[in-house]
Design an enzyme around this catalytic site. Structure first.
Site, PDB file in Angstrom:
ATOM      1  N   ARG A 180       0.842  -1.200   0.000  1.00 23.15           N
ATOM      2  CA  ARG A 180       0.000   0.000   0.000  1.00 23.15           C
ATOM      3  C   ARG A 180       0.877   1.251   0.000  1.00 23.15           C
ATOM      4  O   ARG A 180       0.574   2.229  -0.682  1.00 23.15           O
ATOM      5  CB  ARG A 180      -0.943   0.000   1.207  1.00 23.15           C
ATOM      6  CG  ARG A 180      -2.043  -1.052   1.126  1.00 23.15           C
ATOM      7  CD  ARG A 180      -3.026  -0.929   2.272  1.00 23.15           C
ATOM      8  NE  ARG A 180      -3.836   0.271   2.151  1.00 23.15           N
ATOM      9  CZ  ARG A 180      -4.631   0.735   3.115  1.00 23.15           C
ATOM     10  NH1 ARG A 180      -4.678   0.116   4.287  1.00 23.15           N
ATOM     11  NH2 ARG A 180      -5.342   1.825   2.943  1.00 23.15           N
ATOM     12  N   CYS A 238      -1.134   5.861   9.165  1.00 23.24           N
ATOM     13  CA  CYS A 238      -1.509   4.575   8.586  1.00 23.24           C
ATOM     14  C   CYS A 238      -2.634   4.832   7.600  1.00 23.24           C
ATOM     15  O   CYS A 238      -2.578   5.785   6.835  1.00 23.24           O
ATOM     16  CB  CYS A 238      -1.914   3.601   9.689  1.00 23.24           C
ATOM     17  SG  CYS A 238      -3.271   4.206  10.728  1.00 23.24           S
TER      18      CYS A 238
END
Length: 283
Positions: A180, A238
């Site tokens: 990611r 995050c």
């Protein structure tokens, strides 16, 4: 004060004369509803069996505001958060222990929020519920109302501009999975990639196969190798401020204070004016 507690230590504390308030934060990041599957039901998991005396706290409803421009898990309304904590029996001068189903992310979110809002004594059960070797209960307690009143600002909170600045002046860790960070996949947010200058530091590398944190010295060595040297400002983000809280907790175990960008990638990537970097290079 240590930020984590082992299951034997918790069992001993619960049997003592002044047991901690115990919060169950069962939660999972779920994309199942996109495939038409039912979402994870934390309360149902709690009702099926929990550490006796634990009170269930809903992460989505009580530890975050509704999703929007500030991300998928923005900070909760302070008054609502305080009311939820008092309902759960949290008081200013009584220790609190939080746990979840084992991943540690949800418990860390509760730990961080309580620390940020001024509670002086909060710990996370290392390894979560799977580490507990005692009996489980199904009774849902109704504790006496606590007296905790949040006073935000006790630990560092980053906004988007602060995170961007820290990526240049210090070190900003991206706690998401490496694919990611690199922008190879993005199952949830508008676009893949990372904040320019951020360093990939997947939070799952802070724990062993049993879900428990690596020893403090190993964590300290890991973060130092990634740029968290003495005197360097450290921040974490995050996807939406949940797994990032777990990385802040890992840093605390290692003795390294760090700020949390709660809006994280879900807020950053929603703004097309914000720059996006892709690939393994921070820049």
């Amino acid at each position: 004060m240590n930020a984590i507690i082992s299951a034997p230590e918790l069992a001993s504390d619960l049997a003592g004369t002044n047991p901690p308030v115990l919060l169950d934060i069962r939660w999972q990041l779920s994309v199942a509803k996109a495939a038409g599957e039912p979402p994870f039901d934390g309360h149902a998991e709690y009702a099926a069996g929990h550490i006796p005396g634990a009170v269930y706290v809903d992460l989505d409803q009580e530890l975050a505001s509704a999703p929007g421009a500030r991300g998928r898990h923005p900070l909760p309304d302070t008054a609502r958060f305080g009311a939820a904590m008092r309902r759960a029996g949290v008081s200013a001068h009584r220790a609190v222990v939080v746990y979840d189903g084992g991943q540690g992310w949800a418990a860390a979110r509760a730990w961080w929020l309580l620390r940020w809002s001024g509670h002086p004594d909060v710990r996370v059960l290392d390894g979560g519920l799977p580490s507990w070797e005692g009996p489980l209960g199904t009774d849902e307690p109704t504790p006496a109302e606590g007296d905790f009143t949040p006073e935000p600002g006790a630990v560092q909170l980053l906004d988007a501009d602060g995170a961007a600045a820290l990526a240049r002046s210090g070190v900003l860790f991206d706690a998401r999975a490496g694919e990611r960070y690199r922008g190879e996949v993005e199952p949830i947010d508008r676009v893949g990639g990372h904040i320019p200058g951020a360093v990939s530091a997947p939070t799952n590398e802070n724990v062993g196969a049993d879900g428990r944190f690596l020893p403090a010295e190993e964590l300290a060595a890991r973060f130092k190798s990634l740029g968290a040297t003495e005197g360097t400002g450290v921040g974490v983000y995050c996807g939406s401020g949940v797994s990032g809280a777990h990385e802040v907790l890992a840093l605390a175990v290692a003795g390294i204070p760090a700020g949390l960008y709660v809006g994280s990638w879900s807020e950053w990537s929603a703004d097309p004016e914000r720059p996006v970097a892709v690939g393994p290079d921070p820049q």
